[in-house]
Design a protein around this motif. Structure first.
Motif: not given
Length: 134
Positions: A102-128
């Motif tokens: 699980l920790e290995l998976g989390y560490r692999l996720f951390l570098p892509v978190r900003p990209l995923i977060s920005r994408s989700l933010g745009r999707i949520l903003q578009r929905g609003k």
């Protein structure tokens, strides 16, 4: 049998749409009030002792009710352990080697978190925006 201490404190990055969504879910499912949520992205927010705001925002942290500061996968497992619907996941995480994976998976996720977060933010903003135009 000893009673479970009142709360574990969850420190989360409220400036991250992905983090807000996940913490919102945990908050809604925490019927017993076993978790206290602290948005460490806010100016002047209390961070875990010994961590700067930047360090606290870089990884997921939980102060367990017994005082231990947990980070990464171990912090998620503490949250799962405190939520009835997630206790099965916490039990699986206690199997030999599971936390390491699980920790290995989390560490692999951390570098892509900003990209995923920005994408989700745009999707949520578009929905609003679409919701206002309807």
């Amino acid at each position: 049998m000893a009673q479970e201490p009142a709360q574990s404190t969850v420190y989360f990055d409220g400036s991250c749409p992905l983090c807000r969504a996940e913490i919102g879910y945990y908050s809604r499912t925490d019927q017993a009030g076993a978790l206290c949520f602290v948005d460490i992205s806010k100016a002047g927010a209390a961070t875990p002792e010994g961590l700067t705001q930047g360090q606290a925002m870089a990884r997921f942290h939980v102060r367990a009710a017994d005082g231990r500061l947990l980070s990464g996968a171990a912090a998620f497992v503490e949250v799962w352990r405190r939520l009835p619907r997630w206790r099965g996941a916490a039990r699986v995480a206690s199997l030999p080697g599971a936390l390491v994976v699980l920790e290995l998976g989390y560490r692999l996720f951390l570098p892509v978190r900003p990209l995923i977060s920005r994408s989700l933010g745009r999707i949520l903003q578009r929905g609003k925006q679409e919701g206002r135009g309807a």
